[in-house]
Write an enzyme that holds these catalytic residues in place. Structure first.
Site, PDB file in Angstrom:
ATOM      1  N   HIS A  62      28.492  31.344  45.400  1.00  0.00           N
ATOM      2  CA  HIS A  62      29.522  32.190  45.825  1.00  0.00           C
ATOM      3  C   HIS A  62      30.907  30.933  46.207  1.00  0.00           C
ATOM      4  O   HIS A  62      31.268  31.307  46.750  1.00  0.00           O
ATOM      5  CB  HIS A  62      29.436  33.133  47.124  1.00  0.00           C
ATOM      6  CG  HIS A  62      28.684  34.732  46.134  1.00  0.00           C
ATOM      7  ND1 HIS A  62      27.089  33.873  45.436  1.00  0.00           N
ATOM      8  CD2 HIS A  62      29.034  35.625  45.980  1.00  0.00           C
ATOM      9  CE1 HIS A  62      27.067  35.561  44.658  1.00  0.00           C
ATOM     10  NE2 HIS A  62      28.057  36.495  44.711  1.00  0.00           N
ATOM     11  N   GLU A  78      31.167  40.588  33.700  1.00  0.00           N
ATOM     12  CA  GLU A  78      32.020  39.677  33.753  1.00  0.00           C
ATOM     13  C   GLU A  78      32.320  39.085  31.990  1.00  0.00           C
ATOM     14  O   GLU A  78      33.990  38.465  31.756  1.00  0.00           O
ATOM     15  CB  GLU A  78      31.681  38.494  33.938  1.00  0.00           C
ATOM     16  CG  GLU A  78      31.657  38.525  36.271  1.00  0.00           C
ATOM     17  CD  GLU A  78      30.483  38.732  36.372  1.00  0.00           C
ATOM     18  OE1 GLU A  78      29.222  38.742  35.902  1.00  0.00           O
ATOM     19  OE2 GLU A  78      30.593  39.480  38.180  1.00  0.00           O
TER      20      GLU A  78
END
Ligand SMILES: Cc1ncc(C[n+]2csc(CCOP(=O)(O)OP(=O)(O)O)c2C)c(N)n1
Ligand SMILES: [Mg+2]
Length: 819
Positions: free
Chosen positions: A595, A528
């Site tokens: 999440h 990321e």
């Protein structure tokens, strides 16, 4: 489209041994004669002059920081000065053969690298080019003070211009490269190929690969050098940047004509220390930074250690490595050994190293050694070297003095709004290049486009609600906007995890794989930091980019890149750079604590980011279109809860053609007169359900307004509604504490105080972890919560029985418990 490379069991289970090749360490063996035939006398003297110039530049700063005076000029420099005294040979060697097309990125300790690259660029450019740069750069703002009374050559003027721009930038003057908004650790000057230097250790490690990507994708000449310290190799984003740079696909899957591996050279300015932590023997275990290359790819990044205490081995290495990079064989890792004789900063007491060690390196000092070499080889006499040194020292001193002079070199005025004006570029750029965009098919023939053609774009069809399978949805809307811009802007690329073949983690990109060649849409490693960092590098080099983070919860992995890089470079460049990057971030649900969190508040808090969160197909298309026409970094949140929602609000449906929705304009989704409900994200649908119940059961008419954006934000339509209703509830799916709605509520309290019947009420998710799918109703605001809060704190509803606790007492209890 499945992968063309097949993983075969027989092959991967075959017995073999991984062999490493030898990594050269100080392998430079050129004889004096060979050296003498490799450089002209003029070149030798230029190297000498550059070494002396950098030493003088840094010495002045050191004296000013520690004593407040240098040769009669007194000055108090409040900011930092991470000096590179001792590292000059490494910088000069690095820059010597680079051209202005070769871009360098660096660290907090980059004065020497900047100067060396600038001196080199001045030699590479002709007089006309130099004049053009000096006259056009900020309309001559840096040139004017240095040309006054100067009668020398254009190259001499360029030297003054460049040194003055650097000092002025360090001293926070209007006449600095970046009007003093970058400062010592961030100074850069793009026309000479000097790109942002980063005060975050290893910050350039994830950004520079994006710059190299820009060169490959857009077939630009030159290479990218990422100058970073030895200690930065302990930083995750540096490793991610290396991994991103070493992906096989550049050579195995991308069109050969693009040139192969990324043209990037990670150059470790290895001085063996972080601040006080010793990377050799204490804080790392790799022993040689060059060894890291062995773990990266079969070429071992062509890694090598070179003696950076002598400019000639460094020049030699850079020439060889540049050749490799131009042949498409990158990335490259150089372990350039040097030593910082100066402290980490002027306040450094050097308590972590012995005096003896410093003295040994001083005795071996590269400038002294190089001088000896030139004299012994008969290249120049003592007098010749001294007069070259004196000349550059005089220019440096003059420019230092000029930069400290407040009249010639003013600061941005105390009441200036300049910084506010450069936070965003707010431009519109149809395309960043005129060449024809590379596409694999006519967009009209794309299978997804054909599929969308059969979908219904209106809220109802033949008087009935549209079934989900048939509805043109949020996914389709984002896809349409992306494809439109891909077909216009040849620089536009998209990447992230599972972006190709898979169709994007949530199928937004389905159909793009068919339309776009690899280099315009590709899978990244699970990195990321590198995804966001490379987007930054790509955008600031002048290309449009869409990067994707699969879940908002993964923003932590790209924290620095989003919070310090994406957001800040436009302003730190005082508007010289733009950042046309859209960071798509999906907000999860049903996947539990790690999440499913809405982190809009985190990015909303960071100055320099546009933060939007559309939740209807009409808004998603119009806002993505606007984001992709702009020049600012946009964090584009997408809720997984609504990806397959059809349009429910715009009666005439989502237009097939192009339209834009200005970022920052709230949208009234339901008209009402008694109460205003403001939402951000999928809470819009919760509010619509609550409004329906309010009307049906209690005859209360609620107006529902979707913010659609957290920043920028136009308060006028909000205030207008609140003035009409006198009551306001704000709802979102982010946890209540510190959410965007708290800011909006506070501002509305001030804006509408006289019109409000009571204070605005915020309903967010509980200040908990997001629980499992089956328990989410305990966590995310439900329509009943909104009614409960309205009943308890805004407007008592006749005969209403609250289902949850929304009282002020409960607010106090929760805050006291910290949950
Ligand atoms: C992410 C981050 N952590 C810590 C710091 C504080 N800091 C500034 S420089 C430095 C040492 C960096 O060492 P190295 O990368 O070897 O570069 P050098 O200073 O030796 O040139 C540290 C710890 C920082 N600026 N950024
Ligand atoms: Mg170091």
């Amino acid at each position: 489209m499945p992968k063309s490379i097949i993983i075969e069991p027989e092959k991967v289970f075959a017995s073999e041994t991984i062999r490493f090749s030898e990594i050269p360490v100080n392998a430079y063996r050129k004889t004096r004669e060979e050296e003498l035939s490799s450089y002209s006398r003029e070149e030798f003297l230029s190297i000498w002059q550059d070494l002396c110039g950098i030493r003088e530049f840094e010495t002045i700063l050191n004296e000013i920081k520690t004593k407040g005076v240098y040769q009669g000029v007194t000055y108090n420099h409040a900011g930092p000065a991470h000096l590179s005294i001792g590292q000059e040979a490494a910088s000069v060697g690095m820059a010597f053969s680079l051209t202005p097309d070769d871009h360098i990125y660096g660290s907090h300790r980059s004065h020497g690298e900047i100067l060396a690259k600038g001196f080199s660029a001045i030699r590479h450019l002709n007089e006309e080019e130099l004049l053009d740069i000096m006259e056009s750069y900020r309309d001559g703002a840096i040139l004017q003070p240095v040309e006054k009374g100067y009668g020398g050559s254009v190259k001499g003027m360029a030297l003054r211009f460049f040194i003055y721009g650097a000092y002025s930038e360090i001293f926070a003057r209007e006449t600095g490269f970046n009007r003093g908004l970058g400062g010592s650790m961030h100074a850069f000057f793009a026309p000479f190929g000097i790109y942002p230097n980063n005060a975050i250790v290893g910050g350039s490690g994830s950004i520079a690969p994006g710059a190299a990507l820009f060169k490959r994708v857009n077939r630009k000449p030159g290479i990218v050098v990422c100058n970073i310290g030895d200690a930065s190799f302990g930083c995750g984003p540096v490793w991610e940047g290396i991994t991103f740079s070493a992906m096989d696909q550049y050579r195995k899957l991308w069109d050969e004509s693009l040139g192969g591996g990324l043209p990037i050279l990670f150059n470790c300015m290895n001085n063996f220390y972080g601040m006080g932590g010793q990377t050799l023997g204490e804080t790392m275990g790799v022993e040689y930074i060059a060894r890291i290359g062995a773990g990266v790819n079969p070429e071992q990044m062509h890694a090598e250690r070179v003696n950076g205490y002598d400019p000639l081995p460094v020049i030699d290495a850079f020439r060889r490595k540049k050749q490799l990079l131009l042949e498409g064989r990158g990335p490259v890792l150089l372990d350039t050994v040097t030593y910082r004789i100066s402290g980490h900063s002027p306040s450094d007491a050097s308590s972590y190293r012995s005096k003896e060690e410093i003295e040994r390196w001083q005795q071996a000092d590269s400038i002294r050694a190089f001088r000896k070499k030139l004299i012994e080889s008969g290249v120049a006499t003592e007098d010749e070297l001294d007069s070259a040194r004196v000349a550059i020292e005089a220019t440096i001193f003059d420019m230092f003095r000029l930069a400290t002079d407040l009249e010639a070199s003013p600061r941005v005025a105390g009441d200036s709004e300049l910084i506010g004006e450069v936070m965003f570029s707010n431009r519109r750029v149809e395309k960043f290049d005129d060449r024809r965009p590379e596409l694999l098919l006519d967009p009209a023939q794309d299978p997804r486009v054909e599929q969308i053609r059969g979908k219904i774009r209106t809220p109802t069809h033949e008087g009935k609600p549209v079934p989900k399978m048939k509805a043109y949805n949020v996914r389709d809307a984002i896809f349409e906007a992306l494809l439109y811009r891909f077909a216009i802007d040849p620089t536009m690329i998209a990447f992230g995890e599972e972006n190709r073949d898979w169709g994007g983690a949530f199928a937004v990109y389905r159909g793009l794989t068919e339309a776009l060649p690899y280099h315009r849409l590709f899978n990244s490693p699970i990195s990321e930091a590198a995804i966001a960092g490379a987007a930054v590098g790509y955008a600031l080099e002048g290309g449009r980019v869409v990067a994707e983070l699969m879940y908002a919860d993964f923003m932590g992995r790209a924290g620095d890149e989003i919070f310090n890089q994406l957001s800040k470079w436009q302003a730190m460049s005082a508007g010289q750079l733009t950042m046309p990057a859209v960071l798509r971030i999906s907000v999860g649900a049903k996947y539990g604590a790690q999440h499913s969190q809405d982190w809009s508040a985190l990015v909303h808090h960071i100055p320099g980011l546009k933060v939007v969160y559309p939740v209807t197909p009409y808004d998603a298309k119009g806002m993505m279109n606007a984001a992709l026409a702009g020049t600012d970094p946009v964090v584009f949140f997408e809720s997984q809860k609504v990806y397959d929602f059809g349009e429910m609000f715009v009666e005439q449906g989502v237009p097939e053609g192009y339209y834009e929705i200005e970022l920052g304009e709230p949208s009234v989704k339901r008209q009402g007169t008694d109460l205003t409900i403001i939402t951000l994200g999928p809470a819009l649908y919760t509010a619509i359900a609550a409004a329906g119940e309010l009307q049906a059961r209690f005859g209360v008419s609620a107006e529902v307004i979707d913010l659609r954006a957290a920043n920028p934000l136009n308060y006028e339509p909000l205030a207008e509604s609140v003035k009409k209703t006198g009551k306001v509830l704000l709802a979102c799916d982010a946890v209540e504490r510190g959410c965007v709605m708290q800011t909006v509520a506070a501002n509305l309290t001030q804006l509408c105080f006289d019109d409000l019947d009571g204070p605005p009420v915020v309903v967010g998710a509980r200040n908990w972890i997001t629980p499992a799918a089956e328990l989410e109703a305990l966590f995310f605001p439900q329509p009943a919560w909104l009614l409960d809060a309205i009943h308890e704190r805004i407007l008592p509803l006749k005969g209403y029985q609250p289902r949850t606790k929304q009282s002020l007492g409960e607010l106090v209890r929760r805050a006291r418990a910290g949950v």
